[in-house]
Design an enzyme around this catalytic site. Sequence first.
Site, PDB file in Angstrom:
ATOM      1  N   GLU A 177      27.685 -38.888  15.590  1.00  0.00           N
ATOM      2  CA  GLU A 177      27.083 -37.639  17.120  1.00  0.00           C
ATOM      3  C   GLU A 177      26.079 -37.592  17.381  1.00  0.00           C
ATOM      4  OE1 GLU A 177      29.207 -34.213  17.065  1.00  0.00           O
ATOM      5  OE2 GLU A 177      31.006 -35.351  17.140  1.00  0.00           O
ATOM      6  N   GLU A 246      36.650 -39.795  17.126  1.00  0.00           N
ATOM      7  CA  GLU A 246      37.600 -38.148  16.984  1.00  0.00           C
ATOM      8  C   GLU A 246      38.229 -37.948  17.843  1.00  0.00           C
ATOM      9  OE1 GLU A 246      34.898 -35.134  15.237  1.00  0.00           O
ATOM     10  OE2 GLU A 246      33.501 -36.324  14.217  1.00  0.00           O
TER      11      GLU A 246
END
Length: 819
Positions: A177, A246
């Site tokens: 991320e 995710e």
Amino acid sequence: MISLRLILCCLLVSSSYATIVSHDGRAITIDGHRRVLLSGSIHYPRSTPEMWPDLIKKGKEGGLDAIETYVFWNAHEPTRRQYDFSGKLDLIRFLKTIKDEGLYGVLRIGPYACAEWNYGGFPVWLHNIPGMVFRTTNKAFMDEMQNFTTMIVDMVKREKLFASQGGPIILAQIENEYGNVMGPYGEAGKTYIKWSANMAQALDVGVPWIMCQQNDAPQPMLNTCNGFYCDNFKPNNPNTPKMWTENWTGWFKQWGGKNPHRTTEDVAYSVAKFFQRGGTFNNYYMYHGGTNFDRTAGGPYITTSYDYDAPLDEYGNLNQPKYGHLKKLHDVLHSMEITLTYGNISTIDFGKSASATIYTTEEGSSCFFGNGNEISDATISFKGKSYVIPAWSVTILPDCKTEAYNTAKITTQTSMMVKKPNEAEDEPPTLKWSWRPENMNDFLLKGKGESTTTQLFDQKVVSNDQSDYLWYMTTVKFRKRDPVLGKNVTLRINSTAHVLYAFVNGKHIGNQHAENGKFHFVFEKDAKFKSGRNVISLLSITVGLQNYGAFFESAPVGITGPISIIGRNSDETIVKDLSAHKWSYKTGLNGFENQLFRTESPSKWSIESVPLNRSMTWYKATFKAPFGNDPVVVDLLGLGKGTAWVNGNNIGRYWPAFISSGDGCSVKCNYKGAYHSEKCLTGCGEPTQRWYHVPRSFLKAEGDNTLVLFEEMGGNPSLVNFQTTRVGSVCANVYEKNVIELSCDKKPISAIKFASFGNPDGSCGSFEKGTCEGNKNTVDILTQECVGKEKCSIDVSTEKFGASDCSGAARRLAVEAIC
Ligand SMILES: *[C@@H]1O[C@H](CO)[C@@H](O)[C@H](O)[C@H]1NC(C)=O
Ligand SMILES: *[C@@H]1O[C@H](CO)[C@@H](O)[C@H](O)[C@H]1NC(C)=O
Ligand SMILES: *[C@@H]1O[C@H](CO)[C@@H](O)[C@H](O)[C@H]1NC(C)=O
Ligand SMILES: *[C@@H]1O[C@H](CO)[C@@H](O)[C@H](O)[C@H]1NC(C)=O
Ligand SMILES: *[C@@H]1O[C@H](CO)[C@@H](O)[C@H](O)[C@H]1NC(C)=O
Ligand SMILES: CC(=O)N[C@H]1CO[C@H](CO)[C@@H](O)[C@@H]1O
């Protein structure tokens, strides 16, 4: 197709052959075949090795192809070059368990994890290397990151666990991320990402690497999406398939916060929509959230429970209907694997957020009908037939004719979990406690620590995060006629401690904790100083270190000042700044150092006048393990804040005294409309976490077990008790022409509490009969079919339950069965 899956499974199990994992623009390919892959996150240290086989097996039965995990650097390398892969940290054993169940693995090495894990998974010693900056072109950082990443890859390779070696791991991840926080790093960030990619690629693992939330991920890295919805995501290269690493099945919980829920309908909707829009790989974050044992919770302020409202609850029970409804979705998606990955794609836009996507191969077509409207159902016509698509749902028709699945129509039972008291033999109704005080005299009266400086230091720098606790101590001398002494005097501390206790000359003058989300506060309390020498002792406490954000590693924590003594009267205010005084530090508390939590601890405990509401107090009691295999929890209601151990195993921080605010909860949760973390909250005005998981493997089935509590704020242990958690009742509420399975999770169904076929009202636990009902005795029929059995399958039809006049509306069966 079935035979293809069979062959793949057997290749994996026999494991002697390499599997070729690659990809094209459509999908991950395994041995040349494009695949629909459904994956679920299970973080190994958030459960125990004894729980892993069952969790992974349930994942497989729930229709997963793969299990995904991060690797937690600070857990494995707590001290530089000293490693721990024992017990819950046995990564290799976890990966072998995945392999033994015949599933694939996705290994997110990071080594930045985020994950609401302490410090995002980074060791604090790393931060304390001079000149260190994380996640950028900092030589010291890059060297350490490479060292750890290489070591993990080498370990996994040695065990032949990459698919290229015949093992289960089909994908690996580097960084995590980074794209979300990259801006502030400027050009160095871009260089760092290229370096990370090259470094990973050079490790030659033989399977593709992924980089999530990284639009500029260099080839051959696969960039992937994380979020609540990812249907709009576009990979950065035509040769990268659309992958969702995710998909948040719920949300995490913070001390002082409420209990977040994400509805089953909305999770299913987000996944179906993702596959409708060309996605082929989906990972649930989390599939099993588990528990933040010990000091692993990050944050700050992440709770010990990491349940996440995931398909498997914290203890490993099926979270129904989420688990079952997603399993059905997975089965439908797998049945369409070839069409979804090889078919030509065409779409029809019906307006008002309604659309159809048709996947076509020579053999036939599969359809998704989506309705993104938050309020209205859509009626669409397709090839001369009309279909009603409920608001905020997707219907899947594997043959483009018959509805096999709709995300909003749940035909899986709802399970209501209950907690049962400990019924072990001879177990008294209340625990018998002994206690002892935490010995703090050296710090409170002498102010003597281990190191001194003439400056206030960040807690991480001094303690290396070896403990939540750090003493900051100094002495102040006043002359007899010092003008401050004649005035009203306060001690004022600008604090970035999460919790702060202040003592002057051994006397507790007050304590304070940060509000959730605000980690800077000013403490100011009256204090009495005398002429001569005074000792100021401040105990700074962390509740998990920050795990997210650009440069999060340097977020201050502890008592960073300024600290002053303020004397006030009507004439003047005198401020005496202590920040540059000589400060003495001591990491940790005596009781932790002396391991009072160990069962065999030789220290003296008293059974006389066990105190209530006494801060800095140790409590100990023995108990018998509850019978059976149901998961065990300890109810800590009545206690303040502290740490709990069972037979020496740290079960995490507790803080039942932290009550969430009374507003913002919703009685009914509307699944329609975009989910966010403030939607569908429960637990308003209640302790954020009252029950704490005690894994069965921490308990001895025979003889005494020991519970030790370190109570920091003061609490009443007399209510503490052990309980088991299990399914108490199961409910269904399904339209006719469906089949519903009721199951009490390997225990027999004992009674049918409610059943009605027609238009019953209410929800599980509070069903009521409606205005129309079938003309046969529904309760009798279900009693005959279900009671005494571990599961029963019911055809919901008029033939079975009798016709009823519901004014033309579709009939439903509502049933509540007691387990
Ligand atoms: C990591 O660094 C140590 C020296 O601190 C070195 O001995 C070791 O070989 C390195 N490991 C890897 C995998 O590079
Ligand atoms: C898919 O599209 C390609 C290119 O337009 C076309 O050649 C092929 O016949 C199509 N296949 C099917 C099954 O429609
Ligand atoms: C300390 O707190 C006071 C009172 O809120 C504030 O005015 C001051 O700016 C703070 N100082 C620092 C350095 O944060
Ligand atoms: C201290 O404060 C109290 C209450 O505000 C006041 O009555 C008293 O006069 C003050 N004492 C001094 C020395 O200023
Ligand atoms: C516990 O002690 C604190 C401070 O001594 C006091 O404010 C609080 O009311 C007490 N709580 C109970 C439940 O007795
Ligand atoms: C990629 C994506 O959808 N990210 C979103 C995930 O959810 C958070 C919190 O609701 C959003 O802020 C992100 O934009």
